[in-house]
Design a protein around this motif. Structure first.
Motif, PDB file in Angstrom:
ATOM      1  N   LYS A 132       0.842  -1.205   0.000  1.00  0.00           N
ATOM      2  CA  LYS A 132       0.000   0.000   0.000  1.00  0.00           C
ATOM      3  C   LYS A 132       0.873   1.250   0.000  1.00  0.00           C
ATOM      4  O   LYS A 132       0.546   2.257  -0.623  1.00  0.00           O
ATOM      5  N   GLU A 133       1.979   1.152   0.712  1.00  0.00           N
ATOM      6  CA  GLU A 133       2.873   2.296   0.811  1.00  0.00           C
ATOM      7  C   GLU A 133       3.658   2.495  -0.477  1.00  0.00           C
ATOM      8  O   GLU A 133       3.861   3.614  -0.945  1.00  0.00           O
ATOM      9  N   ILE A 182      -1.098   2.463  -7.189  1.00  0.00           N
ATOM     10  CA  ILE A 182      -2.457   1.964  -7.427  1.00  0.00           C
ATOM     11  C   ILE A 182      -3.042   1.436  -6.117  1.00  0.00           C
ATOM     12  O   ILE A 182      -2.302   1.097  -5.202  1.00  0.00           O
ATOM     13  N   PRO A 183      -4.377   1.372  -6.018  1.00  0.00           N
ATOM     14  CA  PRO A 183      -4.983   0.804  -4.806  1.00  0.00           C
ATOM     15  C   PRO A 183      -4.630  -0.678  -4.633  1.00  0.00           C
ATOM     16  O   PRO A 183      -4.548  -1.412  -5.618  1.00  0.00           O
ATOM     17  N   VAL A 184      -4.414  -1.078  -3.388  1.00  0.00           N
ATOM     18  CA  VAL A 184      -4.082  -2.465  -3.062  1.00  0.00           C
ATOM     19  C   VAL A 184      -5.085  -2.969  -2.022  1.00  0.00           C
ATOM     20  O   VAL A 184      -5.357  -2.288  -1.029  1.00  0.00           O
ATOM     21  N   VAL A 185      -5.635  -4.152  -2.260  1.00  0.00           N
ATOM     22  CA  VAL A 185      -6.597  -4.746  -1.329  1.00  0.00           C
ATOM     23  C   VAL A 185      -6.157  -6.169  -1.009  1.00  0.00           C
ATOM     24  O   VAL A 185      -5.698  -6.893  -1.902  1.00  0.00           O
ATOM     25  N   GLY A 186      -6.277  -6.568   0.249  1.00  0.00           N
ATOM     26  CA  GLY A 186      -5.978  -7.939   0.642  1.00  0.00           C
ATOM     27  C   GLY A 186      -7.248  -8.700   0.956  1.00  0.00           C
ATOM     28  O   GLY A 186      -8.352  -8.165   0.834  1.00  0.00           O
ATOM     29  N   VAL A 195     -18.078   2.889   4.651  1.00  0.00           N
ATOM     30  CA  VAL A 195     -17.300   3.886   5.406  1.00  0.00           C
ATOM     31  C   VAL A 195     -16.117   3.171   6.070  1.00  0.00           C
ATOM     32  O   VAL A 195     -14.973   3.634   6.017  1.00  0.00           O
ATOM     33  N   SER A 196     -16.390   2.005   6.656  1.00  0.00           N
ATOM     34  CA  SER A 196     -15.338   1.207   7.284  1.00  0.00           C
ATOM     35  C   SER A 196     -14.278   0.805   6.251  1.00  0.00           C
ATOM     36  O   SER A 196     -13.077   0.910   6.491  1.00  0.00           O
ATOM     37  N   PHE A 213      -9.055   1.437   4.223  1.00  0.00           N
ATOM     38  CA  PHE A 213      -8.222   1.533   3.023  1.00  0.00           C
ATOM     39  C   PHE A 213      -7.295   2.737   3.096  1.00  0.00           C
ATOM     40  O   PHE A 213      -6.128   2.677   2.728  1.00  0.00           O
ATOM     41  N   LYS A 214      -7.806   3.847   3.605  1.00  0.00           N
ATOM     42  CA  LYS A 214      -7.022   5.075   3.685  1.00  0.00           C
ATOM     43  C   LYS A 214      -6.244   5.185   5.000  1.00  0.00           C
ATOM     44  O   LYS A 214      -5.633   6.218   5.271  1.00  0.00           O
TER      45      LYS A 214
END
Lengths: 273, 273
Positions: A84-85, A89-93, B215-216, B221-222
């Motif tokens: 993420k750092e 691009i957005p990263v999701v686990g 929202v969660s 994510f942020k």
């Protein structure tokens, strides 16, 4: 915004996440990369998992993905924050979406998690749950017999039922537990059996389904959903045997998967923005 | 990241969203602002709704919120894109989370939506659903009798059941419809009745629950979830009668709500970053 979504996994388990992405976001193209040759990641040292994951990410970044999904519990636990750092691009686990869905669902703040020995030992789910709500009670249980069962294709019938019933026995004592997270990407293949054994009062949360939902949320939030009016094009890559991968992928995705590409990953020194 | 989450609504309906935020994110502080004096927004011209919404947003920005939730279907339809563009903080509305949850849930791609006449006429839900999956069939139905019922506090018993049953009759013909979105923030108060009338084969999606979940997702994510180890502090503001607001809020949030502040909103010329 018409670029593909990249999905990485140590093997084939992440196909359940890819399958949900295809169902929930039927206009999006997926590039899936399974590091089947070096699967499973669970027993490997942290440094090695990070190294292998970075190699996969490097490969997909060259394919110009718009978002990265880490469809592997072990890789999520070790690399999500780092990636993420590092990435633009957005990263999701797969861990946080399952945890969040469980919190949305529970009315008793009493949640169960099943997964591989590595995932349960890592405490990644309890941490993620308690980060949001410190008062939640979590019951973790490793189910080491589930992955071999699913990979053999034994997902219905007497043998499968017996294994699931015996494995879940320790959870049956928790009367207040109303929600159970499938904390391994293989487990959605035996979701019905888990539901049958646990009874209808327990809601079963599938990480794959919830991860796809969060990918949708974040792409929607960032206004990065596909806009082009054409059919999606999916691509599959494996570091292992492409024929075996093709067979499993066709079965799990319930569609003929062809032209799986065998690739070799190369060592990445570092990854800069 | 320890700042409050701001929630705006034309009146009290958004309290169902606030309630879900408190349940799913028990460590987060909420500032709720209901423009009760000028409620409902539904029948007002678009320009006016935008103007009023900007006034509410301006008030909450002064309170240093970290995220904005538009807990009103009409305001979401008219201002979400505008506010996302104008504000530096994340903005979430109530329409997209409900649509996304319905897509995650449906197995028949056949979804119903109930809401006020304004929301149904706006086609905001079908648009949001079809943006993600163009092949989905959507059945919209306005239920103008539901809001008065809920505001009167009639949410159980024979009269409530009769109104819900009569209102939902037109939807009963759609055999394939397996998912129904409560497209109005008042409706979660009669969710059980809707479930009873529609039968157990139809899953009822509550926008409030799903909005809290998103929202969660976005705060997680942020990396903006609360980190401070202290009890949350909620604040309530209304442009209308604070005593009436207190009564409804205490009932809907199932906790004593005190010291509701009556405020006056002031005209905003423009809103720059």
């Amino acid at each position: 915004m018409n670029q593909p979504i990249g999905v990485i996994d140590s093997g084939v388990g992440g196909l359940t996440v890819a399958s949900e992405l295809m169902r929930q976001l039927p206009r999006e193209s997926i590039i899936y990369l399974g590091d089947t040759e070096r699967c499973p990641y669970g027993p490997r040292p942290k440094d090695e998992v990070i190294q292998y994951t970075l190699e996969m990410v490097h490969f997909l970044l060259e394919k110009n993905i718009k978002m990265l999904v880490i469809a592997c519990n072990t890789a999520t636990a070790y690399t999500l924050d780092l990636l993420k750092e590092k990435l633009d691009i957005p990263v999701v686990g797969v861990i946080q979406p399952g945890a969040r869905a469980a919190i949305t669902n529970t009315r008793t703040d009493n949640i169960g998690v099943i997964g591989t020995e590595g995932t349960i030992a890592s405490e990644a789910y309890p941490e993620s749950l308690k980060h949001i709500n410190a008062t939640i009670t979590v019951h973790g249980l490793a189910c080491p017999r589930f992955v071999p069962l699913v990979e053999k294709g034994v997902v219905t019938g007497e043998e499968a039922y017996r294994v699931v019933e015996e494995s879940l026995q320790p959870l049956k004592q928790y009367d207040k537990m109303d929600t159970l997270i499938l904390g391994c990407t293989h487990y959605p293949m035996i979701k019905n059996l888990v539901q049958e054994v646990m009874g209808s009062m327990v809601s079963i949360i599938s990480s794959g389904e919830e991860t796809a939902r969060e990918v949708s949320t974040i792409l929607g939030f960032k206004k990065r959903l596909v806009t082009a009016d054409k059919a999606p094009e999916h691509q599959f890559y494996t570091t292992g045997d492409p024929i075996i991968f093709e067979q499993i992928a066709s079965r799990w995705l319930e569609q003929k998967v062809e032209a799986v590409n065998k690739i070799q990953l190369t060592k990445v020194k570092s990854m800069e923005k």
